[in-house]
Design an enzyme around this catalytic site. Structure first.
Site, PDB file in Angstrom:
ATOM      1  N   GLU A  87       0.839  -1.202   0.000  1.00 28.78           N
ATOM      2  CA  GLU A  87       0.000   0.000   0.000  1.00 28.78           C
ATOM      3  C   GLU A  87       0.870   1.247   0.000  1.00 28.78           C
ATOM      4  OE1 GLU A  87      -1.536   1.615   3.654  1.00 28.78           O
ATOM      5  OE2 GLU A  87      -1.575  -0.399   4.512  1.00 28.78           O
ATOM      6  N   CYS A  92      -3.532  -3.009   4.496  1.00 29.43           N
ATOM      7  CA  CYS A  92      -2.652  -4.106   4.930  1.00 29.43           C
ATOM      8  C   CYS A  92      -3.065  -5.465   4.364  1.00 29.43           C
ATOM      9  CB  CYS A  92      -2.622  -4.172   6.457  1.00 29.43           C
ATOM     10  SG  CYS A  92      -2.183  -2.614   7.218  1.00 29.43           S
ATOM     11  N   HIS A 115      -3.048 -10.051  11.978  1.00 29.26           N
ATOM     12  CA  HIS A 115      -2.428  -8.828  11.476  1.00 29.26           C
ATOM     13  C   HIS A 115      -2.160  -7.948  12.694  1.00 29.26           C
ATOM     14  CE1 HIS A 115      -1.576  -5.067   9.700  1.00 29.26           C
ATOM     15  NE2 HIS A 115      -2.705  -4.516  10.108  1.00 29.26           N
TER      16      HIS A 115
HETATM   17  N1  ACO Z   1       0.868   3.177  30.546  1.00 21.82           N
HETATM   18  C1  ACO Z   1       0.206   2.094  30.094  1.00 21.82           C
HETATM   19  N2  ACO Z   1      -0.806   2.173  29.178  1.00 21.82           N
HETATM   20  C2  ACO Z   1      -1.134   3.393  28.705  1.00 21.82           C
HETATM   21  C3  ACO Z   1      -0.488   4.569  29.141  1.00 21.82           C
HETATM   22  C4  ACO Z   1       0.563   4.413  30.107  1.00 21.82           C
HETATM   23  N3  ACO Z   1       1.228   5.465  30.559  1.00 21.82           N
HETATM   24  N4  ACO Z   1      -1.029   5.614  28.501  1.00 21.82           N
HETATM   25  C5  ACO Z   1      -1.994   5.128  27.682  1.00 21.82           C
HETATM   26  N5  ACO Z   1      -2.054   3.788  27.808  1.00 21.82           N
HETATM   27  C6  ACO Z   1      -2.897   2.862  27.076  1.00 21.82           C
HETATM   28  C7  ACO Z   1      -4.309   3.312  26.874  1.00 21.82           C
HETATM   29  O1  ACO Z   1      -5.121   2.993  27.989  1.00 21.82           O
HETATM   30  C8  ACO Z   1      -4.668   2.515  25.622  1.00 21.82           C
HETATM   31  O2  ACO Z   1      -4.919   1.175  25.978  1.00 21.82           O
HETATM   32  P1  ACO Z   1      -6.353   0.527  25.706  1.00 21.82           P
HETATM   33  O3  ACO Z   1      -6.508   0.473  24.209  1.00 21.82           O
HETATM   34  O4  ACO Z   1      -6.286  -0.803  26.314  1.00 21.82           O
HETATM   35  O5  ACO Z   1      -7.311   1.466  26.326  1.00 21.82           O
HETATM   36  C9  ACO Z   1      -3.380   2.486  24.827  1.00 21.82           C
HETATM   37  O6  ACO Z   1      -2.357   2.802  25.770  1.00 21.82           O
HETATM   38  C10 ACO Z   1      -3.325   3.512  23.726  1.00 21.82           C
HETATM   39  O7  ACO Z   1      -3.668   4.759  24.275  1.00 21.82           O
HETATM   40  P2  ACO Z   1      -4.749   5.679  23.560  1.00 21.82           P
HETATM   41  O8  ACO Z   1      -4.919   6.928  24.358  1.00 21.82           O
HETATM   42  O9  ACO Z   1      -5.970   4.881  23.229  1.00 21.82           O
HETATM   43  O10 ACO Z   1      -3.925   5.988  22.243  1.00 21.82           O
HETATM   44  P3  ACO Z   1      -4.225   6.991  21.118  1.00 21.82           P
HETATM   45  O11 ACO Z   1      -5.686   7.151  20.898  1.00 21.82           O
HETATM   46  O12 ACO Z   1      -3.437   8.225  21.370  1.00 21.82           O
HETATM   47  O13 ACO Z   1      -3.586   6.215  19.851  1.00 21.82           O
HETATM   48  C11 ACO Z   1      -4.091   4.530  18.188  1.00 21.82           C
HETATM   49  C12 ACO Z   1      -3.736   4.826  19.644  1.00 21.82           C
HETATM   50  C13 ACO Z   1      -5.536   4.997  17.933  1.00 21.82           C
HETATM   51  C14 ACO Z   1      -3.976   3.037  17.943  1.00 21.82           C
HETATM   52  C15 ACO Z   1      -3.118   5.302  17.252  1.00 21.82           C
HETATM   53  O14 ACO Z   1      -1.811   4.888  17.521  1.00 21.82           O
HETATM   54  C16 ACO Z   1      -3.427   5.090  15.788  1.00 21.82           C
HETATM   55  O15 ACO Z   1      -4.290   5.778  15.237  1.00 21.82           O
HETATM   56  N6  ACO Z   1      -2.705   4.159  15.079  1.00 21.82           N
HETATM   57  C17 ACO Z   1      -2.903   3.884  13.672  1.00 21.82           C
HETATM   58  C18 ACO Z   1      -4.210   3.155  13.399  1.00 21.82           C
HETATM   59  C19 ACO Z   1      -4.127   1.664  13.646  1.00 21.82           C
HETATM   60  O16 ACO Z   1      -3.068   1.075  13.739  1.00 21.82           O
HETATM   61  N7  ACO Z   1      -5.315   1.017  13.696  1.00 21.82           N
HETATM   62  C20 ACO Z   1      -5.398  -0.423  13.835  1.00 21.82           C
HETATM   63  C21 ACO Z   1      -6.137  -1.140  12.729  1.00 21.82           C
HETATM   64  S1  ACO Z   1      -5.895  -0.416  11.147  1.00 21.82           S
HETATM   65  C22 ACO Z   1      -4.252  -0.726  10.623  1.00 21.82           C
HETATM   66  O17 ACO Z   1      -3.797  -1.835  10.679  1.00 21.82           O
HETATM   67  C23 ACO Z   1      -3.455   0.423  10.137  1.00 21.82           C
END
Ligand code: ACO
Length: 466
Positions: A86, A120, A250
């Site tokens: 991609e 992906c 994945h």
């Molecule tokens: N210690 C431990 N855990 C923590 C801490 C900390 N200090 N701070 C946050 N966390 C946890 C959160 O509770 C959360 O866990 P949970 O999901 O069990 O609730 C996790 O860390 C992530 O924190 P969020 O605040 O939810 O993260 P954010 O929203 O800022 O970003 C996300 C996460 C949405 C995955 C982002 O990285 C993203 O957009 N990534 C790309 C999209 C992606 O990969 N999607 C997956 C499917 S699509 C694909 O394959 C591309």
């Protein structure tokens, strides 16, 4: 009439990821997020990335030539090559055509196949295409070759730590040690704007992170329930997580893999399947009446099902998490890097076992399918596949960049994306001998690559190039 090829699947694999990486712990400090967010919260250890001398074409040239050389496959023995990616470098010319340089040199231009793209999922589309070709009446007896290659980069912000980069090459044919159980397969495909790349001037996706997580889990539920129904029709009994030895997902980041496997156990609970004992039933019963939508939002359900899943996770999922945790999301290559981790960790005990694979691509496309693992004959034995991939050594010999250096590299790559008239530094000091690298993009956007000399630790520009 020749008999129908049997046990079609993966005969051999090679993986390449860049030697340049950044530690997630260092990124937490650099980005000013709370300690543990990337390492525990996302479950990631390290992230690989391409510097200005590498891209999806150089990585795939490296993976393909290495596979052919290490297994002693003559390039004329390849009859079909399919690429999943991609990472858009050219809106018309496929990555597959760049790889043809390897085969043209040997006089083989008779190779079907082009690129497949849908986030992906493209690698899985490529794999299914190649497998279908070997099983079809147009198969000419030669091998198929599947290549997954991506550089996953995100703009600064919460998605950036979920990047990564790699290329995987897989040789396809009959009598494979990694054979498809072709009747055990189910898909879920629909329209969603969870992650997409509408801005053709940028390599970065537009991503609705929360929606992408829910879309992934919804697609997983749908595929799993369909696969269970098909299994029941076929075998006359219910399928549960107890009926497979390993599950490979994945992996955009490890936390989602943990949640996904827990979700399968929740599905088993809802279907009253045998994997759920009385203690697990008690833990999950408060959630039995949630609607689908409610169940994706419920933190309590997530916690309870992860608790129930934990012992199964350690046994059936954890062995496939090594490379994705260390390298990051490799988009099309992520799933197959997870599978490569399983081979690396368990090759000596895998024969006879069933591995369930879940492929997801945003937008969205998803398929769950099954491999039955067999001994395999040399050079296509499980032990040799693990030896050729040499995962430990590849991970160990990487070079850690500081977050500042990583950000600087991303800025340079942003600037270079889609540009012409570029001569790269040709600095191959961090690359292993045998690695391809980008030397130049000329005034007509034509890209040129060289291969770092096998007999020296120095790169010799254009010494062995395309
Ligand atoms: N210690 C431990 N855990 C923590 C801490 C900390 N200090 N701070 C946050 N966390 C946890 C959160 O509770 C959360 O866990 P949970 O999901 O069990 O609730 C996790 O860390 C992530 O924190 P969020 O605040 O939810 O993260 P954010 O929203 O800022 O970003 C996300 C996460 C949405 C995955 C982002 O990285 C993203 O957009 N990534 C790309 C999209 C992606 O990969 N999607 C997956 C499917 S699509 C694909 O394959 C591309």
């Amino acid at each position: 009439m020749a008999s129908q090829p049997k046990n079609v699947g993966i005969l051999a694999m090679e993986i390449y990821f860049p030697p340049t990486c950044v530690q997630q712990e260092a990124m937490e400090t650099h980005d000013g997020v709370s300690k543990g967010k990337y390492t525990i919260g996302l479950g990631q250890d390290c992230m690989a990335f391409c510097t200005e001398v590498e891209d999806v074409i150089s990585m795939s040239l490296t993976a393909v030539t290495s596979l052919l050389e290490k297994y002693g496959i003559d390039p004329t023995q390849i009859g079909r090559m399919e690429v999943g990616s991609e990472t858009v470098i050219d809106k018309s010319k496929s990555i597959k055509t760049f790889l043809m340089q390897i085969f043209e040199e040997c006089g083989n231009t008779d190779i079907e196949g082009v690129d497949s793209t849908n986030a992906c999922y493209g690698g899985t589309a490529a794999l299914l295409n190649c497998t279908n070709w070997v099983e079809s009446s147009s198969w000419d007896g030669r091998y198929g070759l599947v290549v997954c290659t991506d550089s996953a980069v995100y703009a600064e912000g919460p998605a950036r730590p979920t990047g990564g980069a790699a290329a995987i090459a897989m040789l396809i044919g009959p009598d494979a040690p990694i054979a498809f159980e072709s009747k055990i397969r189910a898909s879920h495909m629909s329209h969603a704007y969870d992650f997409y790349k509408p801005n053709l001037a940028s390599e970065y996706p537009v991503v609705d992170g929360k929606l992408s997580q829910t879309c992934y889990l919804m697609a997983l539920d749908s595929c799993y329930n369909r696969l269970c129904n098909k299994y029941k029709k076929l075998e006359g009994k219910q399928f549960s997580v107890a009926d497979a030895d390993y599950f490979v997902f994945h992996s955009p980041y490890n936390k989602l893999v943990q949640k996904s496997f827990a979700r399968l156990l929740f599905n088993d609970f809802l279907r009253n399947a045998s994997s759920i004992d009385e203690a697990a039933k008690e833990k999950l019963s408060p959630f039995s009446s949630l609607t689908g939508d409610e169940s994706y939002q419920s933190r309590d359900l997530e916690k309870a099902s992860q608790q129930v899943a934990k012992p199964f996770y350690d046994e059936k999922v954890q062995p496939s998490t090594l490379i994705p945790k260390q390298v990051g999301n490799m988009y099309t290559a992520s799933l197959y890097a997870a599978f490569a981790s399983l081979l690396h960790n368990k090759h000596s005990t895998l024969a006879g076992q069933r591995v369930i694979i879940f492929s997801y691509g945003s937008g969205l496309t998803a398929t769950m399918f099954s491999f039955r693992i067999r001994e395999g004959q040399h050079p296509f034995s499980l032990g040799n596949i693990a030896k050729v991939m040499n995962v430990d050594e590849k991970l160990k010999s990487r070079h850690e960049f500081t977050p500042e250096k990583f950000v600087e590299t991303m800025k340079l790559m942003e600037h270079r994306y889609g540009a012409k008239d570029i001569v790269t530094s040709k600095d191959t000091s961090l690359l292993s001998p045998g690695t391809y690298y980008l030397t130049e993009v000329d005034s007509m956007y034509r890209r040129f690559y060289s291969k770092k000399d096998e007999n020296t630790s120095e790169g010799l520009p254009h010494s062995n190039g395309f």
